[in-house]
Scaffold this motif. Structure first.
Motif, PDB file in Angstrom:
ATOM      1  N   LEU A 129      45.136  54.231  44.852  1.00 54.07           N
ATOM      2  CA  LEU A 129      44.483  53.258  43.975  1.00 54.07           C
ATOM      3  C   LEU A 129      45.069  53.280  42.572  1.00 54.07           C
ATOM      4  CD1 LEU A 129      40.749  53.711  45.046  1.00 54.07           C
ATOM      5  CD2 LEU A 129      42.225  51.743  45.511  1.00 54.07           C
ATOM      6  N   ILE A 130      45.741  54.354  42.225  1.00 50.23           N
ATOM      7  CA  ILE A 130      46.327  54.461  40.891  1.00 50.23           C
ATOM      8  C   ILE A 130      47.442  53.437  40.702  1.00 50.23           C
ATOM      9  CG2 ILE A 130      47.528  56.001  39.283  1.00 50.23           C
ATOM     10  CD1 ILE A 130      44.581  56.749  39.887  1.00 50.23           C
ATOM     11  N   ASN A 131      48.306  53.289  41.722  1.00 46.50           N
ATOM     12  CA  ASN A 131      49.500  52.459  41.519  1.00 46.50           C
ATOM     13  C   ASN A 131      49.690  51.372  42.569  1.00 46.50           C
ATOM     14  OD1 ASN A 131      50.165  54.085  43.715  1.00 46.50           O
ATOM     15  ND2 ASN A 131      52.312  54.288  43.094  1.00 46.50           N
ATOM     16  N   VAL A 132      48.683  51.121  43.408  1.00 46.42           N
ATOM     17  CA  VAL A 132      48.847  50.098  44.426  1.00 46.42           C
ATOM     18  C   VAL A 132      49.061  48.731  43.779  1.00 46.42           C
ATOM     19  CG1 VAL A 132      46.366  49.607  44.644  1.00 46.42           C
ATOM     20  CG2 VAL A 132      47.902  49.187  46.585  1.00 46.42           C
ATOM     21  N   LEU A 147      47.252  48.548  40.124  1.00 47.73           N
ATOM     22  CA  LEU A 147      45.823  48.271  40.027  1.00 47.73           C
ATOM     23  C   LEU A 147      45.209  48.930  38.801  1.00 47.73           C
ATOM     24  CD1 LEU A 147      43.181  47.142  41.258  1.00 47.73           C
ATOM     25  CD2 LEU A 147      42.994  49.295  42.543  1.00 47.73           C
ATOM     26  N   LEU A 148      45.596  50.176  38.531  1.00 40.92           N
ATOM     27  CA  LEU A 148      45.030  50.908  37.393  1.00 40.92           C
ATOM     28  C   LEU A 148      46.048  51.063  36.274  1.00 40.92           C
ATOM     29  CD1 LEU A 148      42.823  53.599  39.163  1.00 40.92           C
ATOM     30  CD2 LEU A 148      42.078  51.816  37.589  1.00 40.92           C
ATOM     31  N   GLU A 160      33.806  45.908  37.711  1.00 37.83           N
ATOM     32  CA  GLU A 160      34.811  44.851  37.798  1.00 37.83           C
ATOM     33  C   GLU A 160      36.047  45.345  38.553  1.00 37.83           C
ATOM     34  OE1 GLU A 160      38.381  42.643  36.685  1.00 37.83           O
ATOM     35  OE2 GLU A 160      37.878  44.648  35.910  1.00 37.83           O
ATOM     36  N   LEU A 161      36.440  46.618  38.325  1.00 41.36           N
ATOM     37  CA  LEU A 161      37.567  47.214  39.062  1.00 41.36           C
ATOM     38  C   LEU A 161      37.256  47.286  40.552  1.00 41.36           C
ATOM     39  CD1 LEU A 161      40.262  48.812  39.240  1.00 41.36           C
ATOM     40  CD2 LEU A 161      38.925  50.885  38.779  1.00 41.36           C
ATOM     41  N   ALA A 165      39.205  45.408  43.684  1.00 41.56           N
ATOM     42  CA  ALA A 165      39.765  46.183  44.792  1.00 41.56           C
ATOM     43  C   ALA A 165      39.216  45.705  46.134  1.00 41.56           C
ATOM     44  CB  ALA A 165      39.467  47.665  44.597  1.00 41.56           C
ATOM     45  N   LEU A 166      37.910  45.476  46.187  1.00 41.07           N
ATOM     46  CA  LEU A 166      37.296  45.053  47.450  1.00 41.07           C
ATOM     47  C   LEU A 166      37.738  43.650  47.848  1.00 41.07           C
ATOM     48  CD1 LEU A 166      33.631  46.382  47.081  1.00 41.07           C
ATOM     49  CD2 LEU A 166      35.554  47.431  48.273  1.00 41.07           C
ATOM     50  N   ALA A 167      38.156  42.851  46.882  1.00 42.06           N
ATOM     51  CA  ALA A 167      38.564  41.478  47.177  1.00 42.06           C
ATOM     52  C   ALA A 167      39.966  41.399  47.764  1.00 42.06           C
ATOM     53  CB  ALA A 167      38.487  40.632  45.907  1.00 42.06           C
ATOM     54  N   ASN A 168      40.720  42.489  47.676  1.00 42.05           N
ATOM     55  CA  ASN A 168      42.102  42.471  48.164  1.00 42.05           C
ATOM     56  C   ASN A 168      42.156  42.985  49.602  1.00 42.05           C
ATOM     57  OD1 ASN A 168      44.892  42.832  48.630  1.00 42.05           O
ATOM     58  ND2 ASN A 168      45.234  43.101  46.422  1.00 42.05           N
TER      59      ASN A 168
END
Length: 825
Positions: A129-132, A147-148, A160-161, A165-168
């Motif tokens: 999740l750090i760099n996806v 992402l982050l 909001e984060l 994330a859940l929308a992708n």
């Protein structure tokens, strides 16, 4: 009177004369070795030291691709795939905190992510999740970033984060589970040694055109896994559950367990052999000498493998056990006869010459016959099994050299103790049991054969129940961290392995066609519905289609209803060009630079390859139906390669055993001198294998790479026992012309040696019941049982078969005597 004498003592047959001449040469060797003991010992020790010095260079390779030869079509495809897209075998670190989208946990995840990138060797890429990748649109601008990349300034920014994330769709079953309780670090190792996956396009392989570049070695993979394990252990606590699994982890653990178990249990087997040899022989020399022969043959064989550069694989792991069985057998057969003569008062030289004359030719012929049979493994499609066809015969040859050359030299040199007549008679009760058994089998041969036929028929019925399986993860105990981690990731994220579908459009920019992308999309959807045996089911599919949809959505105000494939070729090309210009290199992981070939990666749960076989067939059928005939489809990846390896192992071993049987049978005829005896000898050779396979079938034990390899040990021991029995029996029968007396003398000498070797070896293999890997437990128990079956077949079946085989000789002899007694008849 002269005619009568000539008829009663006919001129020797040529084969008997040749055998006698060879036996006399062995007898002479007993005298020669006495005069040249020190040069003999010196030369053999030098050979052992030269080969043994190479053992530290021996490597272990348990990778799936190592099972296949370098020219195997499946391996060629997989190698080309790895060169294009990198390795598909990933390390998965699954983390289960109280909450994923929590500032404290995200800080910990960031620390682990950066530590893996900076501190662990041989890492090509880390994704979390750090760099996806997150693809967003801002007006007419396409933004591709981590992402982050912008760290949440406070807790209020986390919802909001989480929403983004859940929308992708990319992230689900990849970076977090469906219940958002588990997240992952996906770690890709360098595909090749020398960091070919780095930014350097040459990667250190400028001069390797036309050859397969050297893969990352097992030691390098193990180094990365060990470093990663130590790293995450620092972060485990009651609030953070962490699991590590994946192909490289399994390979490293398997290699480690192989080395540990092999070292421990070969050592324990040698100790067991020493204890039982001393218990049976009551002398230290009877322990020391066989162990020297076995140890030097094992060390020398491993040294030869290291010298040639052949790694130790899963099939070749049985070499120490195999050489232990063969080496102890030859030594004990020689020592039993030697000690008997030595205790009766003969000098060392006389006793050794007698032992070599009695058993030397049989020892050599058993070794050559067994080696000749195992040469058939050279035809195997599986590289480590083919290696077994080289190094098992080589090990037999080395063991034979130490037995027939070094052992006589040592017998002339080391201190020996004669046993007093009363002490030497300790084996009397053993002989009485053997002789009684032989007498009953000779007197009632048909009863023995009927009973054995019924047992073999029952075993054959059991063989029909046999299945085939190869599941290395199941070899580990249920509470093993690797097995727990694999089952956890299977349940939470849908799996740890992948099936790759390669699609070749046959033309440059063929992947820009929206209709083809639509067909790829339908294939993704349809493959998610395919389910096969063992509940193998696709949990996620990733391809160029996902990137195209992602870009199209971003360029249309990030609206969810635009998560679709553009409707024109030009628009597909423009959007992909924008994506490339954003600085992301993710397209390189999905398609080739010419936009001609693409990969679809299907995430699967870890299962047995036997479960994958029908699944792959169904997916391939769905792919051809969905994509049509205008594209070329190739199945590859770890799952496909593992399935191909399984088929190759099964086919190769079965074919090799049939070839071995075809080689051994005529050799048996040659060794034993007559066609009739050779045919009879094949029955006790095959009986132990049939009985063991039948036992496995009735107990529900599946065939795998280890249980299939039991057959090689069974061949070695059965051939060894049968040749010794039949060969010595023929000698006594030609001398005594009485089947019962010949069987008794054979059992009194060779039978004792067979019993000693069977007891010692079966108990030494039963020690494997305490191994940590279940495949080794089954291997040890089944091999020990096979040794017992081989012994029973030789002391029961062989006398009965010889009684029936010589029945015609006895009838002819009685007719001849009656003819001489009554000339008028």
């Amino acid at each position: 009177m002269i005619e009568s004498a000539e008829e009663e003592h006919p001129r020797p047959r040529w084969d008997v004369a040749l055998r006698t001449w060879i036996e006399n040469r062995f007898e002479n060797w007993g005298h020669v070795s006495a005069r040249n003991r020190w040069p003999i010992i010196g030369s053999m020790v030098t050979l052992a030291l030269l080969l043994g010095s190479q053992v530290p260079r021996l490597q272990i390779d348990t990778s799936t691709e190592a099972f296949l030869r370098s020219d195997d079509p499946a391996r060629i495809v997989y190698t080309a795939f790895r060169e294009q897209f990198g390795s598909d075998q990933l390390i998965i670190v699954a983390l289960r905190p109280p909450r994923i989208f929590d500032s404290g946990f995200l800080t910990t995840l960031h620390e682990i992510h950066r530590a893996v990138e900076n501190d662990i060797p041989h890492i090509a890429e880390v994704t979390s999740l750090i760099n996806v990748r997150e693809t967003r649109g801002r007006g007419d601008e396409l933004i591709v970033r981590d992402l982050l990349e912008d760290w949440p300034p406070d807790e209020d920014a986390l919802p909001e984060l989480r929403e983004r994330a859940l929308a992708n769709p990319l992230y689900q079953n990849f970076l977090f589970s469906q219940d958002q309780r588990t997240t992952t670090l996906i770690i890709k190792l360098d595909s090749y040694a020398g960091n070919m996956d780095s930014d350097d396009p040459l990667g250190g392989f400028e001069d390797t055109e036309g050859t397969e570049p050297p893969s990352l070695s097992g030691e390098q993979e193990a180094e990365a896994v060990a470093g990663l394990t130590a790293l995450v252990d620092r972060y485990r606590n009651d609030d953070l559950e962490i699991h590590i699994c994946g192909g490289p982890v399994a390979a490293a653990r398997l290699a480690s367990e192989m080395m540990d178990n092999m070292a421990v249990f070969v050592g324990l087997s040698l100790i067991a052999v020493a204890v039982f040899l001393f218990a049976l022989f009551r002398r230290a020399s009877a322990v020391f000498l066989p162990l020297v022969v076995v140890s030097l043959s094992i060390v020398s064989t491993f040294g030869a493998m290291a010298l040639i550069g052949v790694p130790l694989g899963i099939p070749t792991q049985i070499l120490p056990s195999f050489l232990l069985a063969v080496g102890v057998g030859g030594s004990v057969h020689l020592l039993v006869i030697f000690y008997r003569a030595y205790d009766e008062g003969q000098s060392r030289e006389e006793a050794l010459a007698h032992a070599l004359q009695h058993s030397g030719l049989a020892i050599v012929m058993t070794a050559l016959t067994t080696a000749g049979g195992l040469v058939s493994f050279l035809t195997a499609e599986v590289a480590p099994v083919a290696d077994l066809g080289i190094f098992a015969p080589l090990g037999i040859g080395l063991g034979l050299s130490y037995c027939m050359v070094l052992l006589p030299g040592l017998l002339h040199t080391i201190p020996l103790r004669r046993l007093a007549p009363r002490e030497a008679g300790r084996a009397g009760w053993i002989e009485r049991i053997l002789l009684w058994t032989g007498d009953q089998c000779v007197r009632h041969p048909k009863t023995v054969l009927v009973c054995m036929s019924a047992i073999l028929l029952f075993a054959i019925v059991g063989i029909t129940r046999l299945g085939f399986s190869y599941d290395p993860i199941s070899w580990f105990p249920e509470d093993d961290p690797l097995r727990i981690a694999t089952e956890f990731v299977n349940a939470e994220l849908g799996g740890t392995v992948s099936l790759e579908v390669l699609v070749d459009t046959g033309e440059e920019n063929g992947l820009l066609d929206p209709s083809l992308l639509g067909r790829l999309d339908r294939l993704s959807d349809r493959s998610m519905q395919v389910e096969s045996a063992g509940h193998v089911r696709v949990s996620k599919v990733t391809s160029i289609v996902d990137v195209s949809k992602e870009i199209h959505q971003a360029l249309n105000e990030n609206r969810a209803d635009y998560y679709a494939i553009p409707d024109s070729r030009e628009l597909v090309a423009q959007e992909l060009l924008l994506f490339e210009n954003s600085g992301s290199d993710d397209l390189e992981k999905l398609i080739d630079p010419q936009f001609q070939r693409a990969r679809l990666t299907m995430n699967l749960p870890y299962a047995s390859p036997t479960d994958y076989q029908p699944f792959i067939a169904r997916v391939e059928a769905v792919a051809r139906e969905s994509l049509g005939d205008d594209v070329e489809i190739t199945m590859t990846g770890f799952v496909s390669l593992m399935t191909r390896s399984l088929n190759a192992i099964s086919t190769s071993l079965r074919r090799s055993y049939l070839i071995a049987l075809a080689i051994i049978t005529p050799l048996m005829f040659l060794v034993l001198g007559t066609f009739r005896t050779g045919v009879a000898a094949m029955v006790p050779n095959l009986a132990p294998i049939i009985l063991t396979l039948g036992l496995m079938g009735w107990l529900g034990i599946a065939l795998d790479t280890f249980t299939l390899l039991i057959g090689s040990i069974a061949i070695g021991l059965a051939v060894d026992d049968t040749i010794h029995f039949m060969y010595i029996f023929r000698k006594f029968y030609e001398e005594l012309h009485d089947t019962e007396l010949a069987v008794r003398e054979t059992l009194r000498t060779t039978g004792h040696a067979l019993l000693v070797t069977s007891i010692v070896l079966s108990l030494s293999f039963f020690i494997y019941a305490f191994a940590s890997l279940t495949n080794l437990v089954k291997f040890g128990l089944l091999t020990g049982v096979t040794i017992i079956f081989a012994f029973v077949a030789d002391i029961c079946l062989s006398p009965a078969l010889m009684a029936l085989s010589t029945h015609g000789d006895r009838v002819a002899e009685r007719r001849s005597k009656r003819s001489h007694a009554d000339p008028a008849s």
